[in-house]
Write a protein that holds these residues in place. Structure first.
Motif, PDB file in Angstrom:
ATOM      1  N   PHE A 135       3.590   7.546   4.965  1.00 17.32           N
ATOM      2  CA  PHE A 135       4.267   6.708   3.987  1.00 17.32           C
ATOM      3  C   PHE A 135       4.941   5.526   4.675  1.00 17.32           C
ATOM      4  O   PHE A 135       6.084   5.624   5.121  1.00 17.32           O
ATOM      5  CB  PHE A 135       5.269   7.535   3.174  1.00 17.32           C
ATOM      6  N   THR A 136       4.189   4.433   4.753  1.00 18.07           N
ATOM      7  CA  THR A 136       4.702   3.217   5.371  1.00 18.07           C
ATOM      8  C   THR A 136       4.576   2.073   4.380  1.00 18.07           C
ATOM      9  O   THR A 136       3.764   2.121   3.450  1.00 18.07           O
ATOM     10  CB  THR A 136       3.903   2.855   6.632  1.00 18.07           C
ATOM     11  N   TRP A 137       5.375   1.034   4.595  1.00 17.97           N
ATOM     12  CA  TRP A 137       5.278  -0.149   3.739  1.00 17.97           C
ATOM     13  C   TRP A 137       3.915  -0.806   3.910  1.00 17.97           C
ATOM     14  O   TRP A 137       3.339  -1.320   2.950  1.00 17.97           O
ATOM     15  CB  TRP A 137       6.395  -1.136   4.072  1.00 17.97           C
ATOM     16  N   GLU A 138       3.388  -0.799   5.137  1.00 20.17           N
ATOM     17  CA  GLU A 138       2.088  -1.416   5.376  1.00 20.17           C
ATOM     18  C   GLU A 138       1.002  -0.730   4.563  1.00 20.17           C
ATOM     19  O   GLU A 138       0.162  -1.377   3.947  1.00 20.17           O
ATOM     20  CB  GLU A 138       1.750  -1.373   6.874  1.00 20.17           C
ATOM     21  N   ARG A 139       1.009   0.590   4.581  1.00 18.03           N
ATOM     22  CA  ARG A 139      -0.011   1.329   3.837  1.00 18.03           C
ATOM     23  C   ARG A 139       0.128   1.092   2.331  1.00 18.03           C
ATOM     24  O   ARG A 139      -0.865   0.927   1.630  1.00 18.03           O
ATOM     25  CB  ARG A 139       0.084   2.817   4.147  1.00 18.03           C
ATOM     26  N   ALA A 140       1.358   1.067   1.831  1.00 15.86           N
ATOM     27  CA  ALA A 140       1.562   0.808   0.406  1.00 15.86           C
ATOM     28  C   ALA A 140       1.027  -0.562   0.040  1.00 15.86           C
ATOM     29  O   ALA A 140       0.359  -0.725  -0.989  1.00 15.86           O
ATOM     30  CB  ALA A 140       3.046   0.919   0.059  1.00 15.86           C
ATOM     31  N   ALA A 141       1.300  -1.565   0.876  1.00 20.41           N
ATOM     32  CA  ALA A 141       0.809  -2.918   0.598  1.00 20.41           C
ATOM     33  C   ALA A 141      -0.712  -2.950   0.606  1.00 20.41           C
ATOM     34  O   ALA A 141      -1.335  -3.593  -0.248  1.00 20.41           O
ATOM     35  CB  ALA A 141       1.378  -3.894   1.623  1.00 20.41           C
ATOM     36  N   GLU A 142      -1.338  -2.260   1.566  1.00 21.33           N
ATOM     37  CA  GLU A 142      -2.802  -2.209   1.621  1.00 21.33           C
ATOM     38  C   GLU A 142      -3.381  -1.560   0.370  1.00 21.33           C
ATOM     39  O   GLU A 142      -4.350  -2.051  -0.200  1.00 21.33           O
ATOM     40  CB  GLU A 142      -3.253  -1.429   2.855  1.00 21.33           C
ATOM     41  N   GLU A 143      -2.779  -0.449  -0.062  1.00 20.88           N
ATOM     42  CA  GLU A 143      -3.292   0.240  -1.247  1.00 20.88           C
ATOM     43  C   GLU A 143      -3.127  -0.618  -2.498  1.00 20.88           C
ATOM     44  O   GLU A 143      -4.021  -0.672  -3.335  1.00 20.88           O
ATOM     45  CB  GLU A 143      -2.603   1.591  -1.411  1.00 20.88           C
ATOM     46  N   ILE A 144      -1.996  -1.281  -2.618  1.00 20.63           N
ATOM     47  CA  ILE A 144      -1.779  -2.138  -3.776  1.00 20.63           C
ATOM     48  C   ILE A 144      -2.748  -3.315  -3.731  1.00 20.63           C
ATOM     49  O   ILE A 144      -3.341  -3.685  -4.734  1.00 20.63           O
ATOM     50  CB  ILE A 144      -0.314  -2.606  -3.856  1.00 20.63           C
ATOM     51  N   GLY A 145      -2.951  -3.877  -2.543  1.00 19.91           N
ATOM     52  CA  GLY A 145      -3.897  -4.973  -2.396  1.00 19.91           C
ATOM     53  C   GLY A 145      -5.314  -4.557  -2.760  1.00 19.91           C
ATOM     54  O   GLY A 145      -6.028  -5.288  -3.447  1.00 19.91           O
ATOM     55  N   ALA A 146      -5.727  -3.373  -2.346  1.00 22.87           N
ATOM     56  CA  ALA A 146      -7.068  -2.882  -2.672  1.00 22.87           C
ATOM     57  C   ALA A 146      -7.225  -2.697  -4.171  1.00 22.87           C
ATOM     58  O   ALA A 146      -8.247  -3.040  -4.752  1.00 22.87           O
ATOM     59  CB  ALA A 146      -7.338  -1.563  -1.952  1.00 22.87           C
TER      60      ALA A 146
END
Length: 191
Positions: A135-146
């Motif tokens: 659970f990282t901000w980077e991963r959340a941003a990637e998932e939202i971007g996808a």
């Protein structure tokens, strides 16, 4: 847990039920085994989570089990009811123990199991750290971007959903900057 030598229940946080809980502890004569701390600052919360053998939550629903994920990041497994939000934050038998919702006896048995079995506690704690690391901000941003890319129309025209995801990416970028400061505070508390 009265028959587990040295076991203590530490309740941190505040809420509308704290006075009723305080009265219950007093009425049952549990003051020597229960600490009702009230609000604690971030550094104290991290220290308490790291010192705990297991974290319990008796919530009947959660939007997201942030408290148990924070405990997981500290290597502390959780015992909780198998209810929405918590079942997303805890992997039963891997990062903690889930019991049927509203079964207080089962929650007590799960806590006892975690307290009595050091090998289980260590395995769950290691799994909890690995789970929380996802659970990282980077991963959340990637998932939202996808997800935003998936919501483009057939001809590259934004659908109504795309503008929502564009706003979410912007909000995530702002949250990421704020999260970096919060992460630095947590890291300072952990060292």
């Amino acid at each position: 847990m009265a028959d587990i030598p040295g076991a203590r229940l530490v309740v941190a946080g505040s809420g509308t039920g704290m006075e009723a809980l305080r009265a219950h502890v007093e009425r049952r004569g549990l003051g020597s085994r229960v600490d009702l701390l009230g609000f604690v600052d971030g550094a104290s919360k991290v220290r308490l989570l790291r010192e705990a053998h297991v974290v319990a939550t008796a919530s009947q629903k959660e939007g997201w089990g942030l408290t148990v994920v924070e405990a997981a990041a500290c290597g502390t497994p959780a015992a909780a009811f198998d209810v929405p939000g918590l079942r997303d934050a805890i992997r039963d038998g891997e990062t903690g123990l889930l019991v049927p919702g509203d079964d207080a006896a089962a929650l007590g048995a799960a806590l006892r199991r975690a307290l009595d079995d050091a090998a289980l506690r260590e395995r769950l704690g290691a799994g909890a750290v690995a789970w929380a690391a996802r659970f990282t901000w980077e991963r959340a941003a990637e998932e939202i971007g996808a997800r935003g890319d998936l919501n483009r129309g057939r001809h590259g025209v934004d659908t109504p959903h795309e503008s929502h995801f564009a706003r979410r990416r912007h909000a995530t970028a702002i949250a990421k900057r704020k999260g970096e400061r919060a992460t630095a505070e947590v890291e300072r508390a952990l060292t």
